[in-house]
Design an enzyme around this catalytic site. Structure first.
Site, PDB file in Angstrom:
ATOM      1  N   GLU A 109      10.286  15.183  15.401  1.00 42.42           N
ATOM      2  CA  GLU A 109      10.638  15.294  13.887  1.00 42.42           C
ATOM      3  C   GLU A 109       9.814  16.106  13.347  1.00 42.42           C
ATOM      4  O   GLU A 109       8.552  16.212  13.314  1.00 42.42           O
ATOM      5  CB  GLU A 109      10.230  13.964  13.399  1.00 42.42           C
ATOM      6  CG  GLU A 109      10.911  13.507  12.108  1.00 42.42           C
ATOM      7  CD  GLU A 109      10.691  12.181  11.629  1.00 42.42           C
ATOM      8  OE1 GLU A 109       9.741  11.642  11.818  1.00 42.42           O
ATOM      9  OE2 GLU A 109      11.619  11.502  10.778  1.00 42.42           O
TER      10      GLU A 109
ATOM     11  N   GLY B 139       7.276   4.592   8.117  1.00 47.15           N
ATOM     12  CA  GLY B 139       6.617   5.621   8.491  1.00 47.15           C
ATOM     13  C   GLY B 139       6.606   6.129   9.723  1.00 47.15           C
ATOM     14  O   GLY B 139       7.624   6.222  10.038  1.00 47.15           O
ATOM     15  N   SER B 140       5.754   6.881  10.212  1.00 48.77           N
ATOM     16  CA  SER B 140       5.946   7.487  11.535  1.00 48.77           C
ATOM     17  C   SER B 140       5.985   6.437  12.832  1.00 48.77           C
ATOM     18  O   SER B 140       5.368   5.531  12.880  1.00 48.77           O
ATOM     19  CB  SER B 140       4.686   8.408  11.616  1.00 48.77           C
ATOM     20  OG  SER B 140       3.472   7.698  11.942  1.00 48.77           O
ATOM     21  N   THR B 141       6.676   7.357  13.779  1.00 47.01           N
ATOM     22  CA  THR B 141       6.750   6.249  15.013  1.00 47.01           C
ATOM     23  C   THR B 141       5.251   6.053  15.544  1.00 47.01           C
ATOM     24  O   THR B 141       5.168   4.906  16.069  1.00 47.01           O
ATOM     25  CB  THR B 141       7.672   6.972  15.869  1.00 47.01           C
ATOM     26  OG1 THR B 141       8.840   7.236  15.513  1.00 47.01           O
ATOM     27  CG2 THR B 141       7.782   6.217  17.245  1.00 47.01           C
TER      28      THR B 141
ATOM     29  N   LYS C  36       0.674  -1.158  -0.125  1.00 50.27           N
ATOM     30  CA  LYS C  36      -0.075  -0.020   0.047  1.00 50.27           C
ATOM     31  C   LYS C  36       0.983   1.250   0.022  1.00 50.27           C
ATOM     32  O   LYS C  36       1.575   1.526   1.084  1.00 50.27           O
ATOM     33  CB  LYS C  36      -0.778  -0.026   1.256  1.00 50.27           C
ATOM     34  CG  LYS C  36      -1.897   1.183   1.128  1.00 50.27           C
ATOM     35  CD  LYS C  36      -2.622   1.488   2.591  1.00 50.27           C
ATOM     36  CE  LYS C  36      -1.798   2.910   3.078  1.00 50.27           C
ATOM     37  NZ  LYS C  36      -1.955   4.232   2.346  1.00 50.27           N
TER      38      LYS C  36
ATOM     39  N   GLY D  62       3.829   3.354  13.538  1.00 50.31           N
ATOM     40  CA  GLY D  62       4.392   1.942  13.841  1.00 50.31           C
ATOM     41  C   GLY D  62       4.246   1.222  15.283  1.00 50.31           C
ATOM     42  O   GLY D  62       4.208   0.185  15.181  1.00 50.31           O
TER      43      GLY D  62
ATOM     44  N   CYS E 144      13.548  10.644   6.627  1.00 44.89           N
ATOM     45  CA  CYS E 144      13.654   9.997   7.894  1.00 44.89           C
ATOM     46  C   CYS E 144      15.043  10.134   8.487  1.00 44.89           C
ATOM     47  O   CYS E 144      15.196  10.410   9.832  1.00 44.89           O
ATOM     48  CB  CYS E 144      13.195   8.550   7.910  1.00 44.89           C
ATOM     49  SG  CYS E 144      14.185   7.708   6.797  1.00 44.89           S
TER      50      CYS E 144
ATOM     51  N   GLU F  31      10.409   0.573  10.069  1.00 46.87           N
ATOM     52  CA  GLU F  31      11.520   1.587   9.545  1.00 46.87           C
ATOM     53  C   GLU F  31      10.579   3.110   9.773  1.00 46.87           C
ATOM     54  O   GLU F  31       9.634   3.502   9.401  1.00 46.87           O
ATOM     55  CB  GLU F  31      11.902   1.634   8.256  1.00 46.87           C
ATOM     56  CG  GLU F  31      12.683   0.463   7.741  1.00 46.87           C
ATOM     57  CD  GLU F  31      13.989   0.471   8.302  1.00 46.87           C
ATOM     58  OE1 GLU F  31      14.518   1.337   8.869  1.00 46.87           O
ATOM     59  OE2 GLU F  31      14.628  -0.625   8.160  1.00 46.87           O
TER      60      GLU F  31
HETATM   61  P1  TAP Z   1       2.501   7.488   8.331  1.00 46.52           P
HETATM   62  O1  TAP Z   1       1.306   8.606   8.574  1.00 46.52           O
HETATM   63  O2  TAP Z   1       3.126   6.996   9.339  1.00 46.52           O
HETATM   64  O3  TAP Z   1       2.128   6.834   7.175  1.00 46.52           O
HETATM   65  C1  TAP Z   1       2.825   5.866   6.586  1.00 46.52           C
HETATM   66  C2  TAP Z   1       2.233   4.731   5.694  1.00 46.52           C
HETATM   67  O4  TAP Z   1       1.146   4.270   6.774  1.00 46.52           O
HETATM   68  C3  TAP Z   1       1.133   5.290   4.785  1.00 46.52           C
HETATM   69  O5  TAP Z   1       1.043   4.686   3.688  1.00 46.52           O
HETATM   70  C4  TAP Z   1      -0.309   5.550   5.465  1.00 46.52           C
HETATM   71  O6  TAP Z   1      -1.208   5.812   4.773  1.00 46.52           O
HETATM   72  C5  TAP Z   1      -0.314   4.237   6.516  1.00 46.52           C
HETATM   73  N1  TAP Z   1      -0.956   4.322   7.623  1.00 46.52           N
HETATM   74  C6  TAP Z   1      -1.651   5.184   8.233  1.00 46.52           C
HETATM   75  N2  TAP Z   1      -1.927   4.738   9.232  1.00 46.52           N
HETATM   76  C7  TAP Z   1      -1.836   3.407   9.520  1.00 46.52           C
HETATM   77  C8  TAP Z   1      -2.167   2.256  10.231  1.00 46.52           C
HETATM   78  N3  TAP Z   1      -2.972   2.745  11.236  1.00 46.52           N
HETATM   79  N4  TAP Z   1      -2.115   1.262   9.955  1.00 46.52           N
HETATM   80  C9  TAP Z   1      -1.266   0.901   8.903  1.00 46.52           C
HETATM   81  N5  TAP Z   1      -1.008   1.948   8.003  1.00 46.52           N
HETATM   82  C10 TAP Z   1      -1.219   3.074   8.170  1.00 46.52           C
HETATM   83  O7  TAP Z   1       3.735   8.475   8.199  1.00 46.52           O
HETATM   84  P2  TAP Z   1       3.993   9.504   6.749  1.00 46.52           P
HETATM   85  O8  TAP Z   1       3.320  10.981   7.408  1.00 46.52           O
HETATM   86  O9  TAP Z   1       3.199   8.923   5.796  1.00 46.52           O
HETATM   87  O10 TAP Z   1       5.590   9.620   6.473  1.00 46.52           O
HETATM   88  C11 TAP Z   1       6.309  10.305   7.428  1.00 46.52           C
HETATM   89  C12 TAP Z   1       6.969   9.554   8.683  1.00 46.52           C
HETATM   90  O11 TAP Z   1       7.472   8.378   7.833  1.00 46.52           O
HETATM   91  C13 TAP Z   1       8.146  10.068   9.157  1.00 46.52           C
HETATM   92  O12 TAP Z   1       7.950  10.233  10.452  1.00 46.52           O
HETATM   93  C14 TAP Z   1       9.276   9.663   8.581  1.00 46.52           C
HETATM   94  O13 TAP Z   1      10.490   9.691   9.494  1.00 46.52           O
HETATM   95  C15 TAP Z   1       8.963   8.106   8.466  1.00 46.52           C
HETATM   96  N6  TAP Z   1       9.578   7.592   7.648  1.00 46.52           N
HETATM   97  C16 TAP Z   1      10.783   6.567   7.900  1.00 46.52           C
HETATM   98  C17 TAP Z   1      11.530   5.982   6.956  1.00 46.52           C
HETATM   99  C18 TAP Z   1      12.819   5.198   7.505  1.00 46.52           C
HETATM  100  S1  TAP Z   1      13.428   4.270   6.466  1.00 46.52           S
HETATM  101  N7  TAP Z   1      12.932   5.041   8.852  1.00 46.52           N
HETATM  102  C19 TAP Z   1      11.723   6.411   5.881  1.00 46.52           C
HETATM  103  C20 TAP Z   1      10.499   7.176   5.255  1.00 46.52           C
HETATM  104  C21 TAP Z   1       9.598   7.762   6.301  1.00 46.52           C
HETATM  105  P3  TAP Z   1      -1.767   7.194   4.587  1.00 46.52           P
HETATM  106  O14 TAP Z   1      -0.610   7.644   3.438  1.00 46.52           O
HETATM  107  O15 TAP Z   1      -3.093   7.141   3.821  1.00 46.52           O
HETATM  108  O16 TAP Z   1      -2.008   7.931   5.650  1.00 46.52           O
END
Ligand code: TAP
Length: 480
Positions: free
Chosen positions: A392, A239-241, A187, A244, A295, A261
């Site tokens: 962050e 994604g976000s902590t 996804k 996660g 990240c 991650e």
């Molecule tokens: P999230 O809100 O955590 O979203 C990540 C993914 O998870 C998206 O596809 C999201 O869908 C989905 N998601 C949301 N709620 C969920 C749930 N309850 N169960 C399963 N999946 C769910 O993070 P973001 O705002 O997209 O990304 C930014 C964050 O990712 C930052 O904190 C960043 O540091 C972290 N990140 C970490 C890494 C590594 S490698 N450590 C790499 C990239 C990013 P939607 O898009 O529809 O919300």
């Protein structure tokens, strides 16, 4: 003509936009299940160009029944895929890698339109690296018995990725999973689904057996349905902590294997003997690459007190030359913030920084009137307790702190709930080794920053998650 807002000079340059004629964005997209595009049963949503707010396409949302259909397709395909000799599986991965190279311009342009990142980054970093991950793991497919982790796949992997590197994160997830004989349901993030759907077309073009890769677009609820589906053997999440943590709770007590991650708040440490101009380039690359939506971004600059004034002066001068604007322009250094929601998070935390007493300085650049934009910004007078030093921001915002001794630098760098990455800038090799051995960070760069390579494992400590992606270590997550 666009002008840069240098503090010392300003100059004009001619726009050099990449043509978007190479991409064919459809009015609407379905889900990719069992090798075919099908309509989703949930409500369709829109994907928007964050640089212009133009609606690009309507995308299907997968509901629980769609998730179930995709997992069933992946299960049905898994046995045949796992039984195929590794050398045969490798041929598919090599084919995918070559198609990515052949269609790289198209993928890069689509990524920049859907995500807002500068074309020079999608063209020169994201897409070549994505191809490199497929090439690298293709090489492992027939050598798994030498991996040290066995050669039995886990089964069906449910993979959820964020919006900051949509195509690259897809390759980090899919390439090792397939090489090991797993099948996947992936996804992409709600705001950046288009290159994952283009990848589905690439799977068709590569004649990948139906069901080996399934792509489900949708929002958080689709991701939740996927990771909690009882027939998923492995959950891989970036994604976000906060999300996660919720996923870890939801799979606790099941037999599912999980890798997470998550976020980061990397320290980029500049010692007084560092080559300052190179360090300034590294600081800029560390926090303004991909608008700071990284990240492992070097979002905390720790600079030795004796050179702090000099570093800050040169850094501000350099920030003044960054060109912010049209992501498709080949001259652009800083593109659009990915979404209105992310922009308001960046604005909110930056306002908190000012309320907490830190001093804000933003590069004097003009922001386009449409779309989501934030100028390259730094905060001085930051203390370790400030929220901008701990949380962050995930945007082009740098917090600057100073230190006097290497021990103080290490203590400050480690004073974070995260532990994903760090940078060290010094002429002394012995100091690099000493400081690196004391830092609690999964990835440490010395005299460089944000360098990625498929042969190298990547991952974090503490609230940055667990598990490694990339390299031989990345196979462990997909083998029993
Ligand atoms: P999230 O809100 O955590 O979203 C990540 C993914 O998870 C998206 O596809 C999201 O869908 C989905 N998601 C949301 N709620 C969920 C749930 N309850 N169960 C399963 N999946 C769910 O993070 P973001 O705002 O997209 O990304 C930014 C964050 O990712 C930052 O904190 C960043 O540091 C972290 N990140 C970490 C890494 C590594 S490698 N450590 C790499 C990239 C990013 P939607 O898009 O529809 O919300």
């Amino acid at each position: 003509m666009v002008s840069t807002g240098s503090t010392n000079e300003s100059f004009e340059y001619a726009p050099a936009p990449e043509s978007r004629g190479i991409v064919d964005i459809k009015a609407s997209y379905g889900l990719f299940i069992d090798g075919k595009f099908v309509d989703g049963r949930g409500e369709a949503f829109k994907s928007v160009n964050p640089a212009t707010e133009e609606v690009l396409a309507e995308v299907s949302e997968a509901n629980e029944a769609d998730v179930d259909a995709a997992v069933k397709a992946a299960r049905k395909a898994q046995r045949g895929w796992a039984r195929m000799p590794g050398a045969e599986r490798a041929k598919y991965l090599f084919r995918i890698a070559r198609i990515i190279q052949e269609r790289s311009r198209e993928i890069a342009v689509l990524e920049s339109i859907d995500n807002g990142k500068p074309i020079k980054e999608s063209r020169d970093v994201d897409i070549p690296l994505a191809a490199a991950y497929f090439f690298y793991y293709a090489g492992w497919a027939d050598k798994l018995e030498y991996s040290g982790f066995g050669s039995t796949p886990l089964g069906v992997a449910g993979q959820v990725i964020p919006w900051n590197f949509p195509f690259l994160m897809l390759s980090w997830k899919i390439a090792p999973a397939l090489a090991c004989g797993n099948t996947v349901v992936l996804k992409p993030a709600e705001t950046t689904p288009l290159t994952a759907l283009l990848f589905a077309e690439i799977c068709q073009q590569a004649d990948l057996p139906p069901g080996v890769v399934n792509i489900l677009t949708g929002a958080g609820s689709t991701g939740q349905a996927l990771v909690s589906h009882p027939d998923v053997d492995k959950v891989a999440f970036t994604g976000s902590t906060a999300v996660g943590r919720a996923i870890a709770q939801s799979v606790a007590g099941s037999e599912k294997r999980v890798t997470l991650e998550l976020g980061g708040k990397a320290a980029n440490i500049v010692f007084d003997d560092a080559p300052i101009d190179q360090a300034v380039e590294g600081i800029v690359n560390g926090i303004f690459f991909n608008q700071g939506h990284v990240c492992c971004a070097g979002s905390r600059l720790l600079v030795q007190e004796s050179v702090a004034e000099d570093v800050l002066e040169r850094l501000k001068r350099r920030m003044g030359t960054l060109r912010l604007g049209d992501p498709l322009d080949k001259n652009t250094d800083v593109g659009a913030i990915n979404s209105a929601a992310q922009l308001s998070r960046i604005r909110e935390l930056s306002a908190v920084g000012e309320e907490e007493g830190a001093e804000r300085w933003s590069a004097p650049c003009e922001l386009p009137s449409n779309g989501f934009w934030f100028p390259p910004t730094l905060f001085t007078g930051v203390s370790q307790a400030h929220r901008i030093a701990r949380e962050e921001i995930f945007g082009p915002v740098l917090s600057v702190l100073t230190f006097r001794t290497p021990a103080e630098a290490v203590a400050k760098a480690n004073n974070s709930p995260y532990g994903l990455s760090a940078g060290i800038w010094t002429e002394k090799g012995s100091r690099i080794l000493q400081v690196a051995s004391e830092l609690r960070a999964g990835v440490i760069w010395a005299n460089t920053f944000n360098k990625f390579d498929p042969t190298s494992p990547f991952g974090g400590y503490k609230e940055s998650g667990y598990g490694r992606e990339g390299g031989r270590h990345g196979l462990e997550a997909y083998l029993r």
